[in-house]
Design a protein around this motif. Structure first.
Motif, PDB file in Angstrom:
ATOM      1  N   ARG A 180     -97.898 -33.191  98.618  1.00  0.00           N
ATOM      2  CA  ARG A 180     -98.767 -32.346  99.253  1.00  0.00           C
ATOM      3  C   ARG A 180     -97.939 -30.861  98.768  1.00  0.00           C
ATOM      4  O   ARG A 180     -97.152 -30.363  99.502  1.00  0.00           O
ATOM      5  CB  ARG A 180     -98.713 -32.006 100.719  1.00  0.00           C
ATOM      6  N   PRO A 181     -98.393 -30.347  97.618  1.00  0.00           N
ATOM      7  CA  PRO A 181     -97.377 -29.444  97.069  1.00  0.00           C
ATOM      8  C   PRO A 181     -97.448 -28.196  97.864  1.00  0.00           C
ATOM      9  O   PRO A 181     -96.669 -27.196  97.778  1.00  0.00           O
ATOM     10  CB  PRO A 181     -98.053 -29.092  95.753  1.00  0.00           C
ATOM     11  N   ASP A 182     -98.630 -27.868  98.534  1.00  0.00           N
ATOM     12  CA  ASP A 182     -98.952 -26.531  99.504  1.00  0.00           C
ATOM     13  C   ASP A 182     -98.223 -26.706 100.852  1.00  0.00           C
ATOM     14  O   ASP A 182     -98.460 -25.897 101.525  1.00  0.00           O
ATOM     15  CB  ASP A 182    -100.564 -26.346  99.484  1.00  0.00           C
ATOM     16  N   PHE A 183     -97.451 -27.545 100.994  1.00  0.00           N
ATOM     17  CA  PHE A 183     -96.833 -28.059 102.435  1.00  0.00           C
ATOM     18  C   PHE A 183     -95.982 -27.009 102.638  1.00  0.00           C
ATOM     19  O   PHE A 183     -94.680 -27.025 102.159  1.00  0.00           O
ATOM     20  CB  PHE A 183     -96.099 -29.518 102.377  1.00  0.00           C
ATOM     21  N   ALA A 184     -96.381 -25.694 103.174  1.00  0.00           N
ATOM     22  CA  ALA A 184     -95.440 -24.560 103.428  1.00  0.00           C
ATOM     23  C   ALA A 184     -94.076 -24.816 104.296  1.00  0.00           C
ATOM     24  O   ALA A 184     -93.108 -24.369 104.020  1.00  0.00           O
ATOM     25  CB  ALA A 184     -96.051 -23.380 103.718  1.00  0.00           C
ATOM     26  N   ALA A 185     -94.313 -25.744 105.244  1.00  0.00           N
ATOM     27  CA  ALA A 185     -93.040 -25.956 106.241  1.00  0.00           C
ATOM     28  C   ALA A 185     -92.073 -26.870 105.424  1.00  0.00           C
ATOM     29  O   ALA A 185     -90.911 -26.496 105.677  1.00  0.00           O
ATOM     30  CB  ALA A 185     -93.684 -26.590 107.551  1.00  0.00           C
ATOM     31  N   ALA A 186     -92.404 -27.763 104.586  1.00  0.00           N
ATOM     32  CA  ALA A 186     -91.671 -28.412 103.810  1.00  0.00           C
ATOM     33  C   ALA A 186     -90.694 -27.633 102.827  1.00  0.00           C
ATOM     34  O   ALA A 186     -89.506 -27.706 102.546  1.00  0.00           O
ATOM     35  CB  ALA A 186     -92.370 -29.448 103.057  1.00  0.00           C
ATOM     36  N   ARG A 187     -91.598 -26.610 102.306  1.00  0.00           N
ATOM     37  CA  ARG A 187     -90.783 -25.604 101.341  1.00  0.00           C
ATOM     38  C   ARG A 187     -89.765 -24.680 102.200  1.00  0.00           C
ATOM     39  O   ARG A 187     -88.817 -24.476 101.513  1.00  0.00           O
ATOM     40  CB  ARG A 187     -91.989 -24.915 100.647  1.00  0.00           C
ATOM     41  N   LEU A 188     -90.309 -24.224 103.266  1.00  0.00           N
ATOM     42  CA  LEU A 188     -89.487 -23.519 104.029  1.00  0.00           C
ATOM     43  C   LEU A 188     -88.057 -24.472 104.482  1.00  0.00           C
ATOM     44  O   LEU A 188     -86.696 -23.751 104.061  1.00  0.00           O
ATOM     45  CB  LEU A 188     -89.840 -22.890 105.440  1.00  0.00           C
ATOM     46  N   LEU A 189     -88.160 -25.589 104.733  1.00  0.00           N
ATOM     47  CA  LEU A 189     -87.123 -26.374 105.137  1.00  0.00           C
ATOM     48  C   LEU A 189     -86.273 -26.616 103.946  1.00  0.00           C
ATOM     49  O   LEU A 189     -84.797 -26.715 103.877  1.00  0.00           O
ATOM     50  CB  LEU A 189     -87.390 -27.775 105.680  1.00  0.00           C
ATOM     51  N   ALA A 190     -86.876 -26.969 102.656  1.00  0.00           N
ATOM     52  CA  ALA A 190     -86.224 -27.131 101.454  1.00  0.00           C
ATOM     53  C   ALA A 190     -85.372 -26.093 101.144  1.00  0.00           C
ATOM     54  O   ALA A 190     -83.985 -25.978 100.667  1.00  0.00           O
ATOM     55  CB  ALA A 190     -87.006 -27.888 100.369  1.00  0.00           C
ATOM     56  N   ALA A 191     -85.933 -24.698 101.250  1.00  0.00           N
ATOM     57  CA  ALA A 191     -85.144 -23.649 100.792  1.00  0.00           C
ATOM     58  C   ALA A 191     -84.236 -23.407 101.784  1.00  0.00           C
ATOM     59  O   ALA A 191     -83.126 -22.733 101.353  1.00  0.00           O
ATOM     60  CB  ALA A 191     -86.221 -22.362 100.900  1.00  0.00           C
ATOM     61  N   ASP A 192     -84.040 -23.552 103.030  1.00  0.00           N
ATOM     62  CA  ASP A 192     -83.040 -23.452 104.059  1.00  0.00           C
ATOM     63  C   ASP A 192     -81.941 -24.085 103.650  1.00  0.00           C
ATOM     64  O   ASP A 192     -80.815 -23.668 103.383  1.00  0.00           O
ATOM     65  CB  ASP A 192     -83.534 -23.493 105.570  1.00  0.00           C
ATOM     66  N   ILE A 193     -82.246 -25.468 103.252  1.00  0.00           N
ATOM     67  CA  ILE A 193     -81.158 -26.490 102.622  1.00  0.00           C
ATOM     68  C   ILE A 193     -80.514 -25.991 101.288  1.00  0.00           C
ATOM     69  O   ILE A 193     -79.398 -25.847 101.141  1.00  0.00           O
ATOM     70  CB  ILE A 193     -81.826 -27.782 102.571  1.00  0.00           C
ATOM     71  N   GLU A 194     -81.437 -25.317 100.473  1.00  0.00           N
ATOM     72  CA  GLU A 194     -80.752 -24.999  99.265  1.00  0.00           C
ATOM     73  C   GLU A 194     -80.196 -23.667  99.571  1.00  0.00           C
ATOM     74  O   GLU A 194     -78.952 -23.574  98.780  1.00  0.00           O
ATOM     75  CB  GLU A 194     -81.854 -24.785  98.377  1.00  0.00           C
ATOM     76  N   GLN A 195     -80.448 -22.819 100.048  1.00  0.00           N
ATOM     77  CA  GLN A 195     -79.682 -21.654 100.622  1.00  0.00           C
ATOM     78  C   GLN A 195     -78.323 -21.799 100.983  1.00  0.00           C
ATOM     79  O   GLN A 195     -77.508 -21.457 100.640  1.00  0.00           O
ATOM     80  CB  GLN A 195     -80.602 -20.578 101.345  1.00  0.00           C
ATOM     81  N   SER A 196     -78.313 -22.931 101.990  1.00  0.00           N
ATOM     82  CA  SER A 196     -77.112 -23.547 102.636  1.00  0.00           C
ATOM     83  C   SER A 196     -76.183 -24.044 101.726  1.00  0.00           C
ATOM     84  O   SER A 196     -74.993 -24.093 101.979  1.00  0.00           O
ATOM     85  CB  SER A 196     -77.546 -24.206 103.986  1.00  0.00           C
ATOM     86  N   GLU A 197     -76.494 -24.562 100.625  1.00  0.00           N
ATOM     87  CA  GLU A 197     -75.930 -25.162  99.675  1.00  0.00           C
ATOM     88  C   GLU A 197     -75.560 -24.251  98.611  1.00  0.00           C
ATOM     89  O   GLU A 197     -74.983 -24.344  97.515  1.00  0.00           O
ATOM     90  CB  GLU A 197     -76.529 -26.360  99.044  1.00  0.00           C
TER      91      GLU A 197
END
Length: 575
Positions: free
Chosen positions: A307-324
């Motif tokens: 589901r490429p348009d899954f915004a909630a998943a993109r937000l969580l992934a972005a939060d993790i990548e920022q924390s890393e």
């Protein structure tokens, strides 16, 4: 406080031991140490058996992977694997990189990793996209039921059964888990969505009610799903009530309410493949809460593959990548969220924060000004502008931005204490103490026990030598709530020093330095306390050390004066 940069250890040896990410509660230790040491060879060991022509590509790929450059890593490691296809280590590392980079080669390599659970999930995703639901179900059945995979596996099996048109079988699969108190809310929610999608409305209603009972405080995703059901069931007032409760969970969510309200009648999970993505997302959120970020990102990549348009998943992934410490990756992740998504306002706020972090503050400020015009009832864009300006020590401008944010509040509530606190900080740093004091006191009226407000107001009084008894009481209340906070411990030591209790101040400030050893102001305070008890050599050492820890210009001048004169200046006793 800046955290030291750590290399990304995407040692997915979850690929072979995903369930080893914990017994029932994974941790960063179990996610990295056991699997890394038992399955991943060090570069020296891994390269010993490689032909010379492969070693360069392998090492370059591993380095790129550690730096978060998954595209370069995939290119180098796929090249190395093609030159030496019989090396299982190369196959594994190339698969990791291809999976991270969303490269199609990941599916081909997955077929060469029969013992890898993540490889099986990648192949199951391929089956789902091809409509081979029974093949996907068979792969899901093969996952072991241990660790947190005992949560993921039945969800995946049930959604595959739903995709195959067997709603009743899917509900039967989940029923024992719904009846078990452990993770009941998660299983009830997924079972409700399956019943909902399969037209079993009576059972869906019962399961949605069970979800609300088990998970009394909804998160954003759960609220979307529950509100959609209520709206589609002819209960728009209840749907709106559910969404309206979100700002109480997190004030940031208030800006998303118009988009969420406008999409109430749309199913958040409209197909079985989206349900599989939802299961991956659920699992990723649990892993992220246990600091198993590498594993969480794998699950999110699997979700976004379906589901490429899954915004909630993109937000969580972005939060993790920022924390890393990969803000550029996080920004690219969020740039792919469609502008029509119900939670696009939250995404845009996060984008602005990332743009600022990448050094493009002017662009971030323009984005936030545009958001403020788009959402005139929300204080959040102006609040974020104030945060950026305050971080750049533009305190009068920051106070003005917070003025605009507060003016947008209809009726300040307990959750709005932070706005008045932030404006108070900007005003205090702008030398507008009467305004700052009023804002700190208003913040405490809204939320009386906020330790940061108690600490800032108490410390400010202590620093001015005023109301020292009341200041100490405030700081002691803050310290009771956050006993291991270095700044609060420093404030407590400082008010003791200001009261003339230098001996106790030394002990407290030494602990503050242990908690925050790289803080210039805390080290300087300890120097003052040492001087007060006659430990003058140690005092001068602390002042010199404080000068090496990036003090403000004003503090640097004061430290130089202390070293030149040999004493810290007058001490206000408050007596």
């Amino acid at each position: 406080m800046q955290h030291a940069r750590t290399a990304r250890r995407f040692v997915l040896l979850a690929l072979t031991l995903l369930s080893a990410c914990a017994a029932s509660h994974p941790s960063s230790e179990t996610a990295t140490s056991d699997t890394a040491t038992s399955k991943t060879a060090t570069p020296k060991t891994a390269t010993e058996a490689m032909p010379n022509g492969v070693i360069g590509d392998y090492l370059a790929g591993r380095y790129a992977l550690s730096e978060g450059d998954s595209q370069t890593a995939a290119t180098d490691l796929l090249k190395a694997s093609a030159l030496n296809p019989g090396d299982p280590e190369l196959t594994l590392q190339a698969f990791i990189a291809a999976l991270q980079a969303d490269r199609p080669e990941a599916v081909k390599l997955a077929r060469r990793l029969p013992d890898s659970q993540v490889a099986e999930l990648v192949l199951a995703d391929a089956d789902i996209k091809a409509g081979r639901w029974q093949a996907a179900e068979s792969r899901f059945h093969g996952l072991p039921r241990q660790g947190l995979t005992q949560l993921l596996q039945p969800l995946l099996v049930a959604w595959a059964q739903q995709g195959d048109g067997r709603t009743d079988t899917a509900l039967s699969t989940l029923r024992p888990y719904v009846e078990n108190p452990r993770f009941r809310g998660i299983f009830a929610l997924h079972a409700a969505m399956i019943a909902d999608l399969g037209g079993r409305n009576a059972e869906a209603a019962k399961l949605y009610r069970a979800t609300q009972t088990e998970l009394a405080q909804p998160n954003l995703r759960m609220a979307q799903i529950l509100a959609s059901w209520e709206a589609r069931s002819g209960q728009p007032a209840e749907a709106q009530r559910i969404l309206a409760s979100l700002p109480g969970v997190s004030p940031e969510l208030a800006i998303a309410l118009p988009g969420l309200m406008a999409n109430l009648t749309k199913r958040p999970v409209p197909s079985a493949s989206d349900g599989i993505a939802e299961a991956y997302f659920t699992f990723a959120a649990l892993l992220q809460s246990q600091d198993a970020n590498d594993f969480a990102l794998v699950m999110l990549r699997l979700a976004l593959d379906l589901r490429p348009d899954f915004a909630a998943a993109r937000l969580l992934a972005a939060d993790i990548e920022q924390s890393e410490h990969h803000p550029e990756l996080a920004l690219r992740r969020l740039n792919e969220v469609p502008s029509t998504d119900p939670i696009i306002a939250i995404v845009q706020l996060r984008r602005a924060a990332l743009v600022d972090r990448l050094g493009r503050s002017d662009d971030a400020m323009r984005d936030l000004e545009r958001l403020a015009r788009q959402y005139p009832d929300s204080p959040l864009p102006d609040e974020q502008r104030g945060d950026i300006l305050r971080s750049k020590q533009r305190f009068p401008d920051a106070a003005a931005a917070y003025d605009r944010a507060i003016a947008r509040l209809d009726r300040p509530g307990p959750q709005d204490w932070v706005l008045f606190y932030d404006r108070g900080v900007a005003e205090e740093r702008s030398h507008a103490w009467p305004k700052a004091k009023a804002d700190f006191e208003h913040a405490l009226e809204l939320s009386p026990d906020q330790p940061y407000v108690l600490n800032y107001l108490g410390y400010s009084w202590a620093d001015m030598g005023r109301h020292l008894k009341e200041a100490r009481q405030m700081i002691e209340r803050a310290a009771e709530k956050l006993p291991n906070d270095g700044a609060i411990t420093d404030s407590l030591g400082w008010v003791m020093y200001r009261q003339g209790d230098a001996k106790e101040a030394v002990s407290t400030l030494e602990r503050a330095v242990e908690l925050e050893p790289e803080d210039s102001a805390i080290n300087a305070h300890l120097g003052d306390a040492y001087w007060a008890v006659g430990r003058k050599i140690e005092a001068q050492y602390q002042w010199r050390r404080a000068l090496t820890l990036n003090p403000t210009k004003d503090d640097a001048v004061k430290l130089e004066a202390k070293l030149n004169t040999g004493h810290p200046g007058a001490v206000a006793s408050g007596k």
